[in-house]
Write an enzyme that holds these catalytic residues in place. Structure first.
Site, mmCIF file in Angstrom:
data_model
loop_
_atom_site.group_PDB
_atom_site.id
_atom_site.type_symbol
_atom_site.label_atom_id
_atom_site.label_comp_id
_atom_site.label_asym_id
_atom_site.label_seq_id
_atom_site.Cartn_x
_atom_site.Cartn_y
_atom_site.Cartn_z
ATOM 1 N N ASP A 213 0.819 -1.221 0.000
ATOM 2 C CA ASP A 213 0.000 0.000 0.000
ATOM 3 C C ASP A 213 0.847 1.262 0.000
ATOM 4 O OD1 ASP A 213 -2.200 -1.648 0.006
ATOM 5 O OD2 ASP A 213 -2.407 -1.635 2.184
ATOM 6 N N ARG B 141 -9.698 -4.845 -5.092
ATOM 7 C CA ARG B 141 -10.628 -3.836 -5.598
ATOM 8 C C ARG B 141 -11.952 -3.816 -4.845
ATOM 9 N NH1 ARG B 141 -14.183 -1.190 -6.837
ATOM 10 N NH2 ARG B 141 -14.633 0.010 -8.719
ATOM 11 N N LYS B 142 -12.307 -4.947 -4.255
ATOM 12 C CA LYS B 142 -13.581 -5.067 -3.516
ATOM 13 C C LYS B 142 -14.749 -4.519 -4.326
ATOM 14 C CE LYS B 142 -11.396 -4.692 1.025
ATOM 15 N NZ LYS B 142 -10.192 -3.901 0.653
ATOM 16 N N PHE B 143 -14.976 -5.112 -5.489
ATOM 17 C CA PHE B 143 -16.121 -4.725 -6.308
ATOM 18 C C PHE B 143 -17.394 -4.882 -5.487
ATOM 19 C CE2 PHE B 143 -12.993 -6.036 -9.539
ATOM 20 C CZ PHE B 143 -13.040 -4.941 -10.377
ATOM 21 N N TYR C 140 -5.631 -6.282 14.491
ATOM 22 C CA TYR C 140 -4.575 -7.220 14.091
ATOM 23 C C TYR C 140 -4.542 -8.487 14.936
ATOM 24 C CZ TYR C 140 -2.580 -3.407 11.350
ATOM 25 O OH TYR C 140 -2.374 -2.418 10.433
ATOM 26 N N THR D 252 -22.212 -3.436 -14.184
ATOM 27 C CA THR D 252 -21.264 -2.363 -13.851
ATOM 28 C C THR D 252 -19.885 -2.922 -13.507
ATOM 29 O OG1 THR D 252 -23.053 -0.970 -13.060
ATOM 30 C CG2 THR D 252 -20.848 -0.412 -12.284
ATOM 31 N N ASP E 230 -20.931 -3.820 -6.913
ATOM 32 C CA ASP E 230 -22.065 -3.250 -7.663
ATOM 33 C C ASP E 230 -22.770 -4.354 -8.457
ATOM 34 O OD1 ASP E 230 -23.755 -1.300 -8.925
ATOM 35 O OD2 ASP E 230 -22.133 0.165 -8.769
ATOM 36 N N ILE E 231 -23.694 -3.976 -9.296
ATOM 37 C CA ILE E 231 -24.406 -4.967 -10.106
ATOM 38 C C ILE E 231 -23.462 -5.559 -11.149
ATOM 39 C CG2 ILE E 231 -26.667 -3.876 -9.767
ATOM 40 C CD1 ILE E 231 -26.336 -2.803 -12.714
HETATM 41 P P1 5BU Z 1 -2.251 -3.326 6.981
HETATM 42 O O1 5BU Z 1 -1.306 -2.218 6.711
HETATM 43 O O2 5BU Z 1 -1.544 -4.658 7.232
HETATM 44 O O3 5BU Z 1 -3.274 -3.002 8.035
HETATM 45 O O4 5BU Z 1 -3.043 -3.485 5.588
HETATM 46 C C1 5BU Z 1 -4.114 -4.358 5.406
HETATM 47 C C2 5BU Z 1 -4.558 -4.364 3.958
HETATM 48 O O5 5BU Z 1 -5.598 -5.314 3.785
HETATM 49 C C3 5BU Z 1 -5.091 -3.042 3.441
HETATM 50 O O6 5BU Z 1 -4.702 -2.943 2.086
HETATM 51 C C4 5BU Z 1 -6.597 -3.194 3.522
HETATM 52 O O7 5BU Z 1 -7.257 -2.480 2.502
HETATM 53 C C5 5BU Z 1 -6.782 -4.673 3.322
HETATM 54 N N1 5BU Z 1 -7.944 -5.242 4.055
HETATM 55 C C6 5BU Z 1 -8.044 -5.214 5.422
HETATM 56 O O8 5BU Z 1 -7.181 -4.670 6.098
HETATM 57 N N2 5BU Z 1 -9.116 -5.792 6.035
HETATM 58 C C7 5BU Z 1 -10.105 -6.404 5.363
HETATM 59 O O9 5BU Z 1 -11.035 -6.950 5.978
HETATM 60 C C8 5BU Z 1 -10.000 -6.422 3.950
HETATM 61 C C9 5BU Z 1 -8.923 -5.856 3.326
HETATM 62 BR BR1 5BU Z 1 -11.333 -7.278 2.991
#
Ligand code: 5BU
Length: 258
Positions: A39, A93-95, A212, A101, A97-98
């Site tokens: 990220d 991406r976590k789509f 976490y 789309t 929508d329908i």
């Molecule tokens: P972190 O820096 O380890 O907290 O990043 C976690 C990543 O996982 C981050 O890109 C979130 O968008 C992604 N994520 C999440 O943290 N929890 C979820 O339930 C989902 C995705 Br689905």
């Protein structure tokens, strides 16, 4: 605590999902069940971290829409790094929508996700049309889909009934749906691959509700297959060194549990 599980290699022949088979094989040969959540917000930074940590991971997870300077050069280079280091690219991406789309969002627009991301994910909330729409683009490219069954953030609305219904929806599309993003394994069906975010050596929270668990807890107690680690690696003083530690922790937890 979860009972012992089948090894990744034993599960290859039980799966009929092309990408799940490839991923299980890669995990076993590379001895890694670590996904890096890369990220970062600049192309060069993303490419640099993918190149440095690529040898440690089975999956590189991206959020392509947080990149400030996106051009298709980035995804072309990411594809090359995936080949060089042997990992799969997962666009988170976590789509939601329908079907009509999401099909357009997946194949087109600025990012053309289906062309470079081996794996993407979707919320089951809109119903099975979302899977059908994505499958119309992704299946022929041998891409795979993960459904979001549970989230790591506090106060999220994805309760056990939602997760159960998500599982039932996935069961209708085993050739395209390869598994789930979840905090726990949902059942003992060895076909499904579970990936878990919200993993860090130090349990706890961030100030925006992220929660976490440790690699050991995610794999042994919660039964997941792949740990997704973001800031635990990215923000470390020596990301390569700490990535190796997460990889070892993930693999040892898995090895002690088969
Ligand atoms: P972190 O820096 O380890 O907290 O990043 C976690 C990543 O996982 C981050 O890109 C979130 O968008 C992604 N994520 C999440 O943290 N929890 C979820 O339930 C989902 C995705 Br689905």
């Amino acid at each position: 605590m979860n009972s012992k599980r089948l090894s990744y290699s034993e599960r290859i022949k039980l799966s009929n999902n092309a990408l799940a088979q490839k991923l299980l094989k890669l995990m076993e040969t590379k001895k890694s069940n670590l996904a890096l959540s890369a990220d970062v917000t600049h192309s060069e930074k993303l490419l640099a971290i993918a190149d440095k940590i690529g040898s440690e991971i089975c999956v590189l997870k991206t959020h392509i829409d947080i990149i400030d300077d996106f051009t298709t050069h980035l995804t072309e280079e990411l594809k090359k790094l995936a080949k060089k280091h042997d990992f799969f690219i997962f666009e988170d991406r976590k789509f939601a929508d329908i079907g009509h789309t999401v099909k357009n969002q997946y194949q087109g627009g600025l990012y053309r996700i289906a062309d470079w991301a081996h794996i993407t994910n979707a919320h089951s909330l809109p119903g099975s049309g979302i899977i059908k729409g994505l499958a119309e683009v992704g299946l022929q490219k041998q891409n795979g889909l993960l459904l979001v069954a549970e989230m790591s953030s506090e106060e999220n609305l994805l309760d056990p009934i939602y997760a159960e219904k998500t599982l039932e929806m996935a069961e209708q599309f085993p050739d395209f749906v390869m598994g789930f993003i979840s905090q726990h394994k949902l059942n003992d069906d060895p076909r499904w691959i579970y990936m878990t975010p919200g993993v860090r050596f130090a349990e706890g929270k961030d100030h925006l509700g992220q929660q976490y668990v440790t690699p050991e807890k995610a794999i042994i107690e919660h039964g997941t297959d792949i740990i997704i680690v973001g800031r635990g690696i990215i923000n470390a003083e020596d990301p390569v060194k700490i990535a190796k530690k997460y990889r070892e922790a993930g693999w040892e937890a898995y090895s002690s549990n088969i």
